[in-house]
Design a protein around this motif. Structure first.
Motif, mmCIF file in Angstrom:
data_model
loop_
_atom_site.group_PDB
_atom_site.id
_atom_site.type_symbol
_atom_site.label_atom_id
_atom_site.label_comp_id
_atom_site.label_asym_id
_atom_site.label_seq_id
_atom_site.Cartn_x
_atom_site.Cartn_y
_atom_site.Cartn_z
ATOM 1 N N LEU A 28 16.994 4.834 40.171
ATOM 2 C CA LEU A 28 16.353 6.128 40.006
ATOM 3 C C LEU A 28 15.924 6.584 41.392
ATOM 4 N N VAL A 29 16.503 7.677 41.856
ATOM 5 C CA VAL A 29 16.205 8.223 43.181
ATOM 6 C C VAL A 29 15.565 9.594 42.980
ATOM 7 N N PHE A 30 14.437 9.833 43.657
ATOM 8 C CA PHE A 30 13.753 11.099 43.467
ATOM 9 C C PHE A 30 13.117 11.612 44.752
ATOM 10 N N ALA A 31 12.824 12.910 44.734
ATOM 11 C CA ALA A 31 12.081 13.568 45.803
ATOM 12 C C ALA A 31 10.909 14.298 45.158
ATOM 13 N N SER A 32 9.745 14.167 45.772
ATOM 14 C CA SER A 32 8.553 14.818 45.235
ATOM 15 C C SER A 32 7.707 15.347 46.388
ATOM 16 N N MET A 33 7.217 16.572 46.237
ATOM 17 C CA MET A 33 6.367 17.143 47.273
ATOM 18 C C MET A 33 4.901 17.116 46.831
ATOM 19 N N THR A 34 4.627 17.534 45.606
ATOM 20 C CA THR A 34 3.248 17.625 45.138
ATOM 21 C C THR A 34 2.840 16.459 44.245
ATOM 22 N N GLY A 35 3.779 15.592 43.919
ATOM 23 C CA GLY A 35 3.492 14.457 43.043
ATOM 24 C C GLY A 35 3.971 14.660 41.616
ATOM 25 N N ASN A 36 4.373 15.875 41.249
ATOM 26 C CA ASN A 36 4.830 16.127 39.884
ATOM 27 C C ASN A 36 6.107 15.359 39.554
ATOM 28 N N ILE A 43 27.532 12.369 32.852
ATOM 29 C CA ILE A 43 26.168 12.740 32.484
ATOM 30 C C ILE A 43 26.038 12.507 30.976
ATOM 31 N N ILE A 44 25.100 11.644 30.565
ATOM 32 C CA ILE A 44 25.036 11.267 29.149
ATOM 33 C C ILE A 44 23.901 11.934 28.373
ATOM 34 N N GLN A 45 23.099 12.752 29.041
ATOM 35 C CA GLN A 45 22.077 13.489 28.310
ATOM 36 C C GLN A 45 21.703 14.735 29.100
ATOM 37 N N ASP A 46 21.185 15.709 28.386
ATOM 38 C CA ASP A 46 20.777 16.950 29.043
ATOM 39 C C ASP A 46 19.713 16.659 30.075
ATOM 40 N N GLY A 47 19.755 17.398 31.180
ATOM 41 C CA GLY A 47 18.754 17.249 32.212
ATOM 42 C C GLY A 47 17.366 17.585 31.690
ATOM 43 N N LEU A 48 16.387 16.860 32.169
ATOM 44 C CA LEU A 48 14.998 17.081 31.769
ATOM 45 C C LEU A 48 14.347 18.009 32.788
ATOM 46 N N LYS A 49 13.886 19.155 32.313
ATOM 47 C CA LYS A 49 13.252 20.155 33.171
ATOM 48 C C LYS A 49 11.820 20.352 32.697
ATOM 49 N N ILE A 50 10.884 20.140 33.617
ATOM 50 C CA ILE A 50 9.461 20.219 33.286
ATOM 51 C C ILE A 50 8.784 21.277 34.152
ATOM 52 N N GLU A 51 7.977 22.099 33.522
ATOM 53 C CA GLU A 51 7.154 23.090 34.227
ATOM 54 C C GLU A 51 6.027 22.356 34.941
ATOM 55 N N LEU A 52 6.061 22.390 36.269
ATOM 56 C CA LEU A 52 5.052 21.766 37.128
ATOM 57 C C LEU A 52 4.901 20.277 36.835
ATOM 58 N N ALA A 53 3.830 19.859 36.150
ATOM 59 C CA ALA A 53 3.596 18.440 35.868
ATOM 60 C C ALA A 53 3.776 18.188 34.372
ATOM 61 N N PRO A 54 4.164 16.971 34.005
ATOM 62 C CA PRO A 54 4.356 16.683 32.576
ATOM 63 C C PRO A 54 3.025 16.666 31.818
ATOM 64 N N ASP A 55 2.879 17.584 30.854
ATOM 65 C CA ASP A 55 1.696 17.591 29.989
ATOM 66 C C ASP A 55 1.814 16.503 28.930
ATOM 67 N N ASP A 56 3.028 16.340 28.429
ATOM 68 C CA ASP A 56 3.293 15.340 27.393
ATOM 69 C C ASP A 56 4.090 14.202 28.032
ATOM 70 N N GLU A 57 3.391 13.130 28.378
ATOM 71 C CA GLU A 57 4.046 12.010 29.066
ATOM 72 C C GLU A 57 5.172 11.410 28.252
ATOM 73 N N GLU A 58 5.065 11.456 26.938
ATOM 74 C CA GLU A 58 6.061 10.835 26.068
ATOM 75 C C GLU A 58 7.440 11.470 26.233
ATOM 76 N N ILE A 59 7.488 12.748 26.612
ATOM 77 C CA ILE A 59 8.786 13.401 26.829
ATOM 78 C C ILE A 59 9.553 12.671 27.933
ATOM 79 N N CYS A 60 8.852 12.329 29.006
ATOM 80 C CA CYS A 60 9.494 11.632 30.127
ATOM 81 C C CYS A 60 9.836 10.190 29.763
ATOM 82 N N VAL A 61 8.902 9.505 29.099
ATOM 83 C CA VAL A 61 9.161 8.119 28.696
ATOM 84 C C VAL A 61 10.363 8.079 27.750
ATOM 85 N N SER A 62 10.427 9.019 26.809
ATOM 86 C CA SER A 62 11.554 9.078 25.868
ATOM 87 C C SER A 62 12.873 9.353 26.578
#
Length: 151
Positions: free
Chosen positions: A6-14, A116-135
């Protein structure tokens, strides 16, 4: 055992928060996980993993994160045939182009042969519902294991 990077870039921590939550979901499936935050990653290592998850925030009016620009260009020429992939990112709907970095990275992975085996996950700013990301991570790990079992 399946190996995922898992490779990522983050500026604000979101996006970093998303990466950690997605990683938690992947690990729940018993898959080995390596997490790299840019710039501490080399594109060539993507070829060494069964699964690839990339994450980036979208900058400005639909641009890839600055931290991802060199990495993105250095991905050219990689052979990702047979690799399973997914992409996630954070964005801001105040801009005309919401989470376009997810599309940019998905297209690059596909161009290099990854599936690509699933739709990309797009979140507005920070995740309000953590379970969406865990799922999202859990779903990726389970699908990866299914695909590898068929080989």
């Amino acid at each position: 055992m399946a190996n995922v990077i898992l490779v990522f870039a983050s500026m604000t921590g979101n996006t970093e928060e998303m990466a950690q939550l997605i990683g938690k979901g992947v690990e729940e499936t018993g898959v080995n996980l390596t997490i790299r935050e840019l710039p501490a990653a080399e594109p060539k290592e993507l070829e060494d993993f069964d699964g690839i998850i990339l994450g980036s925030y979208t900058y400005g009016d639909g641009e890839l994160a600055d931290e991802f620009l060199d990495y993105y260009e250095e991905m050219d020429g990689l052979n990702l045939n047979g690799k399973i992939a997914a992409v996630f990112g954070s964005g801001d709907t105040a801009y005309d182009q919401f989470c376009v970095a997810v599309n940019i990275l998905s297209d690059k992975l596909t161009e290099l042969g990854a599936t690509i085996i699933q739709d990309g996950l797009k979140i507005e700013l920070a995740p309000d519902d953590e379970e969406i990301c865990v799922s999202f991570g859990r779903e990726f790990g389970e699908k990866l294991k299914e695909v590898l079992a068929l080989k």
